[in-house]
Design an enzyme around this catalytic site. Structure first.
Site, PDB file in Angstrom:
ATOM      1  N   GLU A 144       0.858  -1.194   0.000  1.00  0.00           N
ATOM      2  CA  GLU A 144       0.000   0.000   0.000  1.00  0.00           C
ATOM      3  C   GLU A 144       0.892   1.241   0.000  1.00  0.00           C
ATOM      4  OE1 GLU A 144      -2.781  -0.305   3.230  1.00  0.00           O
ATOM      5  OE2 GLU A 144      -3.737  -2.056   2.300  1.00  0.00           O
ATOM      6  N   GLU A 373       9.466  -7.842  -3.446  1.00  0.00           N
ATOM      7  CA  GLU A 373       9.549  -9.180  -2.845  1.00  0.00           C
ATOM      8  C   GLU A 373      10.419  -9.179  -1.588  1.00  0.00           C
ATOM      9  OE1 GLU A 373       7.833 -11.626  -3.805  1.00  0.00           O
ATOM     10  OE2 GLU A 373       7.398 -11.343  -5.926  1.00  0.00           O
TER      11      GLU A 373
HETATM   12  P1  TGC Z   1       5.624 -12.217  11.357  1.00  0.00           P
HETATM   13  O1  TGC Z   1       5.025 -11.981  12.700  1.00  0.00           O
HETATM   14  O2  TGC Z   1       7.036 -12.634  11.250  1.00  0.00           O
HETATM   15  O3  TGC Z   1       4.722 -13.274  10.580  1.00  0.00           O
HETATM   16  C1  TGC Z   1       3.328 -13.177  10.486  1.00  0.00           C
HETATM   17  C2  TGC Z   1       2.828 -14.551  10.082  1.00  0.00           C
HETATM   18  O4  TGC Z   1       3.324 -14.885   8.787  1.00  0.00           O
HETATM   19  C3  TGC Z   1       4.159 -16.052   8.883  1.00  0.00           C
HETATM   20  N1  TGC Z   1       5.306 -15.848   7.984  1.00  0.00           N
HETATM   21  C4  TGC Z   1       5.512 -16.580   6.900  1.00  0.00           C
HETATM   22  N2  TGC Z   1       4.839 -17.618   6.393  1.00  0.00           N
HETATM   23  C5  TGC Z   1       5.311 -18.149   5.265  1.00  0.00           C
HETATM   24  N3  TGC Z   1       6.426 -17.704   4.653  1.00  0.00           N
HETATM   25  C6  TGC Z   1       7.129 -16.666   5.134  1.00  0.00           C
HETATM   26  N4  TGC Z   1       8.214 -16.233   4.491  1.00  0.00           N
HETATM   27  C7  TGC Z   1       6.677 -16.050   6.312  1.00  0.00           C
HETATM   28  N5  TGC Z   1       7.124 -15.013   7.053  1.00  0.00           N
HETATM   29  C8  TGC Z   1       6.271 -14.900   8.089  1.00  0.00           C
HETATM   30  C9  TGC Z   1       4.561 -16.166  10.337  1.00  0.00           C
HETATM   31  O5  TGC Z   1       4.877 -17.488  10.675  1.00  0.00           O
HETATM   32  C10 TGC Z   1       3.306 -15.673  11.005  1.00  0.00           C
HETATM   33  O6  TGC Z   1       2.351 -16.714  10.933  1.00  0.00           O
HETATM   34  P2  TGC Z   1       1.321 -16.987  12.138  1.00  0.00           P
HETATM   35  O7  TGC Z   1       0.485 -18.111  11.662  1.00  0.00           O
HETATM   36  O8  TGC Z   1       2.185 -17.301  13.320  1.00  0.00           O
HETATM   37  O9  TGC Z   1       0.557 -15.701  12.309  1.00  0.00           O
HETATM   38  O10 TGC Z   1       5.322 -10.919  10.500  1.00  0.00           O
HETATM   39  P3  TGC Z   1       5.934  -9.459  10.583  1.00  0.00           P
HETATM   40  O11 TGC Z   1       4.786  -8.507  10.555  1.00  0.00           O
HETATM   41  O12 TGC Z   1       6.914  -9.368  11.729  1.00  0.00           O
HETATM   42  O13 TGC Z   1       6.705  -9.308   9.196  1.00  0.00           O
HETATM   43  C11 TGC Z   1       7.777 -10.100   8.838  1.00  0.00           C
HETATM   44  C12 TGC Z   1       8.391  -9.585   7.514  1.00  0.00           C
HETATM   45  C13 TGC Z   1       8.954  -8.202   7.686  1.00  0.00           C
HETATM   46  C14 TGC Z   1       9.495 -10.544   7.153  1.00  0.00           C
HETATM   47  C15 TGC Z   1       7.299  -9.550   6.432  1.00  0.00           C
HETATM   48  O14 TGC Z   1       6.331  -8.605   6.680  1.00  0.00           O
HETATM   49  C16 TGC Z   1       7.880  -9.293   5.056  1.00  0.00           C
HETATM   50  O15 TGC Z   1       8.317 -10.220   4.386  1.00  0.00           O
HETATM   51  N6  TGC Z   1       7.882  -8.006   4.568  1.00  0.00           N
HETATM   52  C17 TGC Z   1       8.275  -7.696   3.214  1.00  0.00           C
HETATM   53  C18 TGC Z   1       7.045  -7.426   2.400  1.00  0.00           C
HETATM   54  C19 TGC Z   1       7.195  -7.900   0.989  1.00  0.00           C
HETATM   55  O16 TGC Z   1       8.034  -8.688   0.645  1.00  0.00           O
HETATM   56  N7  TGC Z   1       6.293  -7.453   0.111  1.00  0.00           N
HETATM   57  C20 TGC Z   1       6.279  -7.942  -1.197  1.00  0.00           C
HETATM   58  C21 TGC Z   1       5.006  -7.509  -1.908  1.00  0.00           C
HETATM   59  S1  TGC Z   1       4.656  -8.439  -3.399  1.00  0.00           S
HETATM   60  C22 TGC Z   1       5.821  -7.938  -4.486  1.00  0.00           C
HETATM   61  O17 TGC Z   1       6.726  -7.226  -4.196  1.00  0.00           O
HETATM   62  C23 TGC Z   1       5.684  -8.470  -5.828  1.00  0.00           C
HETATM   63  S2  TGC Z   1       6.836  -7.890  -6.964  1.00  0.00           S
HETATM   64  C24 TGC Z   1       6.690  -9.134  -8.078  1.00  0.00           C
HETATM   65  C25 TGC Z   1       7.292  -8.937  -9.395  1.00  0.00           C
HETATM   66  O18 TGC Z   1       6.937  -7.981 -10.147  1.00  0.00           O
HETATM   67  O19 TGC Z   1       8.090  -9.828  -9.755  1.00  0.00           O
HETATM   68  P1  FAD Z   2       9.524   0.896   2.560  1.00  0.00           P
HETATM   69  O1  FAD Z   2       8.948  -0.279   3.243  1.00  0.00           O
HETATM   70  O2  FAD Z   2       8.972   2.225   2.891  1.00  0.00           O
HETATM   71  O3  FAD Z   2      11.093   0.889   2.818  1.00  0.00           O
HETATM   72  C1  FAD Z   2      11.930   2.030   2.525  1.00  0.00           C
HETATM   73  C2  FAD Z   2      13.344   1.685   3.013  1.00  0.00           C
HETATM   74  O4  FAD Z   2      13.327   1.509   4.433  1.00  0.00           O
HETATM   75  C3  FAD Z   2      13.865   0.373   2.422  1.00  0.00           C
HETATM   76  O5  FAD Z   2      15.243   0.488   2.206  1.00  0.00           O
HETATM   77  C4  FAD Z   2      13.593  -0.601   3.543  1.00  0.00           C
HETATM   78  O6  FAD Z   2      14.416  -1.767   3.501  1.00  0.00           O
HETATM   79  C5  FAD Z   2      13.875   0.242   4.763  1.00  0.00           C
HETATM   80  N1  FAD Z   2      13.247  -0.271   5.966  1.00  0.00           N
HETATM   81  C6  FAD Z   2      11.927  -0.418   6.218  1.00  0.00           C
HETATM   82  N2  FAD Z   2      11.738  -0.986   7.425  1.00  0.00           N
HETATM   83  C7  FAD Z   2      12.972  -1.202   7.940  1.00  0.00           C
HETATM   84  C8  FAD Z   2      13.447  -1.793   9.149  1.00  0.00           C
HETATM   85  N3  FAD Z   2      12.622  -2.300  10.060  1.00  0.00           N
HETATM   86  N4  FAD Z   2      14.771  -1.855   9.325  1.00  0.00           N
HETATM   87  C9  FAD Z   2      15.625  -1.409   8.391  1.00  0.00           C
HETATM   88  N5  FAD Z   2      15.237  -0.858   7.224  1.00  0.00           N
HETATM   89  C10 FAD Z   2      13.928  -0.761   7.015  1.00  0.00           C
HETATM   90  N6  FAD Z   2       3.968  -5.028  -4.274  1.00  0.00           N
HETATM   91  C11 FAD Z   2       2.890  -5.852  -4.379  1.00  0.00           C
HETATM   92  O7  FAD Z   2       2.180  -6.083  -3.405  1.00  0.00           O
HETATM   93  N7  FAD Z   2       2.595  -6.463  -5.555  1.00  0.00           N
HETATM   94  C12 FAD Z   2       3.308  -6.269  -6.688  1.00  0.00           C
HETATM   95  O8  FAD Z   2       3.015  -6.851  -7.733  1.00  0.00           O
HETATM   96  C13 FAD Z   2       4.440  -5.381  -6.617  1.00  0.00           C
HETATM   97  N8  FAD Z   2       5.159  -5.109  -7.736  1.00  0.00           N
HETATM   98  C14 FAD Z   2       6.150  -4.160  -7.670  1.00  0.00           C
HETATM   99  C15 FAD Z   2       6.787  -3.751  -8.858  1.00  0.00           C
HETATM  100  C16 FAD Z   2       7.762  -2.770  -8.816  1.00  0.00           C
HETATM  101  C17 FAD Z   2       8.396  -2.307 -10.094  1.00  0.00           C
HETATM  102  C18 FAD Z   2       8.155  -2.218  -7.582  1.00  0.00           C
HETATM  103  C19 FAD Z   2       9.242  -1.180  -7.535  1.00  0.00           C
HETATM  104  C20 FAD Z   2       7.537  -2.607  -6.419  1.00  0.00           C
HETATM  105  C21 FAD Z   2       6.510  -3.563  -6.455  1.00  0.00           C
HETATM  106  N9  FAD Z   2       5.809  -3.923  -5.297  1.00  0.00           N
HETATM  107  C22 FAD Z   2       4.735  -4.786  -5.367  1.00  0.00           C
HETATM  108  C23 FAD Z   2       6.067  -3.225  -4.037  1.00  0.00           C
HETATM  109  C24 FAD Z   2       7.260  -3.757  -3.290  1.00  0.00           C
HETATM  110  O9  FAD Z   2       7.018  -5.011  -2.734  1.00  0.00           O
HETATM  111  C25 FAD Z   2       7.595  -2.726  -2.192  1.00  0.00           C
HETATM  112  O10 FAD Z   2       8.100  -1.581  -2.851  1.00  0.00           O
HETATM  113  C26 FAD Z   2       8.582  -3.254  -1.174  1.00  0.00           C
HETATM  114  O11 FAD Z   2       7.994  -4.258  -0.388  1.00  0.00           O
HETATM  115  C27 FAD Z   2       9.139  -2.130  -0.260  1.00  0.00           C
HETATM  116  O12 FAD Z   2       8.121  -1.321   0.222  1.00  0.00           O
HETATM  117  P2  FAD Z   2       8.239   0.277   0.093  1.00  0.00           P
HETATM  118  O13 FAD Z   2       8.559   0.614  -1.305  1.00  0.00           O
HETATM  119  O14 FAD Z   2       6.992   0.837   0.685  1.00  0.00           O
HETATM  120  O15 FAD Z   2       9.478   0.679   0.967  1.00  0.00           O
END
Ligand code: TGC
Ligand code: FAD
Length: 394
Positions: A144, A373
């Protein structure tokens, strides 16, 4: 041991990693490499420059026809391929462009995976065969405007109204958003985070495209706007809590471990070729020690990364891959891939900044891959927590 009795040194596979691949793996790789060479490479610079992929729907159908969409899922028209084969596919696609690999990652590893893993039988029958064929494109809305790395704080809400669900909120940076026939949207409910399938065209739902990107330009990136979007009860996925979306991310992150090495390989190959032909001070620049040091270091990191991807792929195929191990791979391989592309850029001198060569495009794309990711920092913190037992996220 005499060197003459050994297999020849292959600059494209210096460690002999291809020996790890089965004939089926090689066939998958060749098919995808050929498709990308025929369909993406001739047009990619133009798409990147214009920021448009006019043929995206046709490309999706072609990717469906070669089995690349949801390829490691079983049933529902999916190929049921191994994790290694899916990884090789990501690597070949990203060697062409990260945007094309993104199209496939989001379709298969995020949208289709979410439906396959958490959907009802009816939802699977409705969406998966059409998505596997590339007739319907999917997107995955987790991020978001105010909640990226920390999706637990998401503001998008789904409330009950009778048996219906009503969704309100915004998602940001959503790959495939404006071309998707179905959006997997994650929202807060009284019972924690849940996933919803939102068909395009549902009143109150829109997906305006985000413009002016300097990275991943050959990819559709959108905002999702949900304004009192009313959905029937059976639109919800059968999972509660963040483990729903985070479980899907594992699969997509795994694909990126391989994909990043594709972008790095393409840049390395461009630099190696250039170093052999570009003459300065009366000799090819590849003959200077400083250029050779760069090429050697790039090759070491590239092929270490490929080996790591293989290792993780084999663990995934064996059902033994942990999320922390995926973080290890994503952190290392994307970070090293971007360094390889930047170093390749230096070897090409001024030509390195031109779209006539692929390296600046790959380097620019990898800035997104480094962030989406899970950012570098998120994966460092996942590993840090696994190593120390201490949670440093909050
Ligand atoms: P936390 O308390 O650690 O976990 C909450 C619940 O989730 C479970 N869990 C997982 N389950 C499966 N796989 C994993 N990797 C998991 N990590 C955590 C955990 O066991 C727990 O489950 P339950 O049943 O006990 O409730 O959660 P937290 O709020 O402390 O956050 C952990 C953190 C920071 C690692 C997580 O929020 C995170 O990975 N943040 C990064 C967000 C992210 O990667 N966003 C990606 C959006 S999609 C995208 O970017 C697509 S781009 C695609 C493209 O164009 O190729
Ligand atoms: P923020 O979370 O605001 O982070 C900003 C900076 O602060 C980063 O360097 C981060 O690592 C750092 N930071 C944040 N928290 C901490 C901490 N606790 N300690 C240390 N450093 C910290 N999302 C989807 O859901 N679906 C999609 O299909 C998707 N596609 C994408 C495609 C593109 C081209 C891009 C650029 C992004 C896409 N995303 C998608 C979003 C992407 O997953 C997010 O941009 C990413 O998860 C980071 O979130 P943010 O940009 O809000 O950065």
């Amino acid at each position: 041991m005499s060197a003459s009795s050994l297999p020849a040194f292959d600059p494209s596979d210096p460690l002999g990693v291809d020996d790890l691949l089965s004939p089926e793996d090689l066939a998958v790789r060749d098919t995808v490499r050929q498709w990308a060479g025929d369909r993406v490479l001739p047009r990619i610079a133009e798409w990147f420059e214009s920021g448009e992929v006019p043929e995206i729907r046709g490309l999706a159908r072609e990717l469906g026809s070669i089995g690349a969409l949801g390829m490691s899922l079983d049933g529902y028209g999916c190929a049921g391929a191994s994790a290694v084969q899916y990884g090789l596919t990501c690597m070949e696609l990203e060697a062409a462009d990260s945007g094309i690999r993104s199209l496939v990652s989001v379709q298969g590893s995020l949208a289709m995976y979410a439906i396959h893993r958490w959907g009802s039988e009816e939802q699977k029958q409705r969406w998966l065969p059409a998505m596997a064929a590339g007739e319907v494109i999917g997107c995955f809305g987790l991020t978001e405007p105010d909640h990226g790395s920390d999706p637990a704080g998401m503001r998008t809400r789904a409330r009950r109204d009778g048996t219906d669900w009503v969704l309100t909120g915004r998602k940001m940076w959503i790959t495939n958003g404006s071309v998707a026939g179905v959006a997997v949207v994650w929202a807060q409910t009284e019972d924690g985070v849940r996933g919803f399938l939102v068909p395009a065209g549902t009143p109150g739902f829109s997906a305006p495209e985000i413009r002016h990107k300097m990275s991943l330009r050959a990819s559709v990136t959108s905002e999702l706007i949900l304004d009192e979007v009313r959905l029937p009860a059976d639109s919800a996925l059968e999972v509660q809590g963040l483990r729903g979306p985070l479980g899907c991310l594992n699969h997509a992150r795994y694909g990126i471990v391989w994909g990043a090495m594709g972008a790095a390989r393409a840049s390395f190959e461009a630099a190696l070729e250039y170093a052999g032909s570009r003459v300065q001070f009366d000799r090819p620049i590849g003959g200077f020690q400083l250029t050779q040091a760069k090429l050697a270091d790039m090759a070491v990191e590239l092929h270490k990364g490929v080996l790591l991807a293989h290792h993780l792929g084999r663990r995934l195929d064996a059902g033994r891959l942990r999320p922390e191990q995926i973080s290890f791979g994503k952190l290392n391989n994307v970070r090293e891939a971007i360094e390889i592309c930047r170093t390749a850029r230096t070897i090409l001198g001024a030509n390195g900044i031109s779209l006539e060569y692929p390296v600046m495009r790959h380097a620019a794309n990898l800035e997104s891959v480094l962030t989406y990711e899970g950012t570098v920092e998120m994966h460092q913190l996942v590993l840090g927590k696994a190593l120390t037992g201490l949670d440093a996220f909050r």
